[in-house]
Design a protein around this motif. Structure first.
Motif, PDB file in Angstrom:
ATOM      1  N   ALA A   1     -19.353  36.960  24.830  1.00  0.00           N
ATOM      2  CA  ALA A   1     -19.064  35.525  24.722  1.00  0.00           C
ATOM      3  C   ALA A   1     -17.596  35.275  24.388  1.00  0.00           C
ATOM      4  O   ALA A   1     -16.967  34.371  24.967  1.00  0.00           O
ATOM      5  N   THR A   2     -17.044  36.007  23.476  1.00  0.00           N
ATOM      6  CA  THR A   2     -15.637  35.787  23.114  1.00  0.00           C
ATOM      7  C   THR A   2     -14.694  36.148  24.255  1.00  0.00           C
ATOM      8  O   THR A   2     -13.623  35.536  24.384  1.00  0.00           O
ATOM      9  N   TRP A   3     -15.090  37.116  25.088  1.00  0.00           N
ATOM     10  CA  TRP A   3     -14.239  37.420  26.254  1.00  0.00           C
ATOM     11  C   TRP A   3     -14.204  36.227  27.213  1.00  0.00           C
ATOM     12  O   TRP A   3     -13.137  35.880  27.749  1.00  0.00           O
ATOM     13  N   HIS A   4     -15.359  35.596  27.409  1.00  0.00           N
ATOM     14  CA  HIS A   4     -15.379  34.386  28.244  1.00  0.00           C
ATOM     15  C   HIS A   4     -14.522  33.285  27.619  1.00  0.00           C
ATOM     16  O   HIS A   4     -13.779  32.584  28.344  1.00  0.00           O
ATOM     17  N   ALA A   5     -14.609  33.104  26.300  1.00  0.00           N
ATOM     18  CA  ALA A   5     -13.847  32.037  25.645  1.00  0.00           C
ATOM     19  C   ALA A   5     -12.346  32.301  25.736  1.00  0.00           C
ATOM     20  O   ALA A   5     -11.558  31.363  25.975  1.00  0.00           O
ATOM     21  N   LYS A   6     -11.911  33.534  25.575  1.00  0.00           N
ATOM     22  CA  LYS A   6     -10.488  33.841  25.677  1.00  0.00           C
ATOM     23  C   LYS A   6      -9.972  33.682  27.112  1.00  0.00           C
ATOM     24  O   LYS A   6      -8.809  33.326  27.321  1.00  0.00           O
TER      25      LYS A   6
ATOM     26  N   ALA B   1     -22.227  28.258  16.518  1.00  0.00           N
ATOM     27  CA  ALA B   1     -21.848  26.956  15.949  1.00  0.00           C
ATOM     28  C   ALA B   1     -20.334  26.841  15.779  1.00  0.00           C
ATOM     29  O   ALA B   1     -19.761  25.754  15.955  1.00  0.00           O
ATOM     30  N   GLU B   2     -19.687  27.932  15.452  1.00  0.00           N
ATOM     31  CA  GLU B   2     -18.226  27.903  15.319  1.00  0.00           C
ATOM     32  C   GLU B   2     -17.551  27.603  16.651  1.00  0.00           C
ATOM     33  O   GLU B   2     -16.554  26.866  16.705  1.00  0.00           O
ATOM     34  N   LEU B   3     -18.081  28.171  17.748  1.00  0.00           N
ATOM     35  CA  LEU B   3     -17.522  27.877  19.071  1.00  0.00           C
ATOM     36  C   LEU B   3     -17.707  26.421  19.434  1.00  0.00           C
ATOM     37  O   LEU B   3     -16.767  25.771  19.964  1.00  0.00           O
TER      38      LEU B   3
END
Length: 498
Positions: free
Chosen positions: A51-56, A85-87
């Motif tokens: 998920a964080t790779w997609h967000a970056k 929730a933080e995203l």
């Protein structure tokens, strides 16, 4: 091993080693993540990394979809819900983040006071003080509410809302329920110390110590003593220390109520500053251990020497392993340690090999080591750390050996018993055996006046044989001189010396 291999492969793909365009590279990375999740479906760090790779990369919607899949795959994982929730909160979707928190409180059976605390902080950030206060009132009625919720909301009211009255009322409401919790009492005392309310601090300690059992009151007593040592006068310090000794001492432990030098160390210490050296501190710790017979000493666990929030770094003071020390019992008759089989109960065997498998390998390959271990004496007590012991020995400064004191003291010829005349020239004797050539020269040139008196009967007989061999030349004077010399060496001197 699969987790490590997949992580390395993902890092390899993210580096784009084929130097292809971004669209194709992103497709390969997504395909790799999907293949990875087929094996590591229940690993939350893989979902979070995906998920964080997609967000970056700028694909926030795809990151939200990955988090939604992750929550369905691992519904009991609070970490993924907080990250989800933080995203949502970071991109401004406050209502979506609120729904995640509410679902966490309703669906998760293991949701404890931490979920209430995080939701109160979320409401304080997004909706304001009143929304957080309303939810705190509702959270107090929840069966999962703990004293942590009271402490968190009181600190929030003090630091963020700048309202010490509300914080004080929250602590007072919680003390009625959690009087049996030493951690809550210490947090309340810390809050009162921020307000410089020393009167209420003493009253709080007195109330808590009157209701807490002996085994749960150790931390509270130590905090009370530290408070008096920092802010009280000498009479109050001595009274509280004496009360603590009497309260924590056993029924048959009369020696524990007596004062010791450790009280002075505790009284005149500040943070990591001590009125003694590290060696003195170790000695006092061991003495306290031996006196209390198994109870953890106060100097080792930090009680009385400073606040538990700021413990002394272990690198500054080296404490002995007193928890493994065994008292000497003269009635014990321990036998030799057994090193055969899988028996690793001997402390010496464990100290040398470290484990049972290593011991078996060592005994099979080196029977001499097995015989050496079998002959080792039994040591009652902790095993010494060899590396630490060698480092200490290497750092010791031994006194230098005195020069010229070889142990061979040579008397002058005039003081040698049985020697007459003057000694012609002094020769320095070198330590050790002389060469054979020098020994022959001495036999040829030595006389009664020049040679010291020998004390070995073997040497006397050898000289006698040499003199008798020279007497065969027919010279009567030489023969008589040789007999006189032999008599002088052998001690058979005639009574008529005239």
């Amino acid at each position: 091993m699969q987790w490590v291999a997949w992580k390395r492969f993902l890092a390899f793909e993210k580096g784009n080693p084929q130097r292809i365009d971004n669209v194709s590279a992103n497709k390969r990375i997504v395909y790799t993540y999907e293949q990875c999740l087929m094996y590591l479906y229940h690993y939350p760090d893989i979902w979070y990394d995906y998920a964080t790779w997609h967000a970056k990369a700028g694909f926030v919607d795809l990151a939200v979809k990955v988090f939604q899949r992750a929550v369905k795959a691992l519904p009991e994982s609070e970490m993924l819900r907080y990250a989800y929730a933080e995203l949502e909160e970071s991109r401004g979707a406050i209502q979506a983040a609120k729904i995640i928190y509410e679902a966490l409180l309703q669906e998760c059976d293991n949701a404890s006071g931490l979920a209430h605390i995080q939701f109160i902080r979320f409401l304080r950030r997004t909706e304001g003080v009143e929304a957080a206060r309303k939810y705190f009132i509702d959270a107090r009625k929840s069966p999962n509410c703990t004293y942590h919720v009271y402490v968190a909301y009181a600190k929030m009211a003090l630091c963020l809302d700048k309202d010490p009255k509300v914080a004080h009322s929250v602590f007072e409401a919680g003390i009625k329920i959690y009087m049996h919790e030493p951690a809550y009492i210490l947090e309340y005392a810390d809050f009162l110390s921020r307000l410089n309310d020393d009167r209420n601090i003493r009253a709080l300690f007195e109330r808590a110590l009157s209701s807490l059992p002996r085994e749960n009151s150790i931390e509270v007593w130590n905090a009370f003593v530290r408070f008096e040592q920092q802010y009280g006068d000498l009479n109050s310090i001595l009274k509280v220390e004496q009360r603590r000794r009497e309260a924590l001492a056993g029924e048959d432990d009369s020696a524990a109520t007596e004062r010791s030098l450790q009280d002075v160390v505790s009284r005149y210490s500040f943070m990591d500053l001590r009125p003694c050296s590290s060696k003195d501190l170790d000695h006092l710790s061991r003495q306290e251990l031996l006196s209390k017979k198994g109870e953890k000493p106060a100097l080792l666990n930090g009680s009385g020497l400073g606040s538990t929030k700021n413990p002394t770094p272990a690198a500054n003071f080296s404490h002995p392993g007193a928890s493994q020390t065994a008292n000497y019992n003269p009635q014990q008759t321990p036998g030799p340690p057994s090193v055969s089989g899988n028996n690793s109960s001997s402390p010496n065997v464990n100290a040398v090999t470290g484990s049972t498998n290593d011991l078996d390998k060592l005994l099979k390959t080196a029977p001499a080591v097995a015989m050496f271990l079998k002959n080792l004496p039994v040591v009652e007590g902790p095993n010494p750390d060899v590396d630490v012991l060698l480092s200490i020995l290497l750092q010791c400064n031994l006194p230098p050996r005195p020069a010229g004191n070889s142990g061979n003291t040579q008397l002058p010829a005039s003081s040698a018993p049985g020697a007459s005349g003057s000694y012609k020239g002094t020769r320095e004797r070198q330590p050790g055996k002389r060469k054979q050539r020098d020994r022959q020269d001495d036999d040829e040139t030595s006389t009664v006046q020049s040679a010291p008196l020998p004390k070995d009967i073997f040497k006397i007989r050898q000289i006698q044989k040499a003199r008798s061999a020279t007497s065969q030349t027919g010279s009567a004077s030489v023969a008589s001189y040789g007999s006189a010399s032999v008599g002088a060496y052998s001690g058979e001197l005639s009574g008529n010396t005239s």
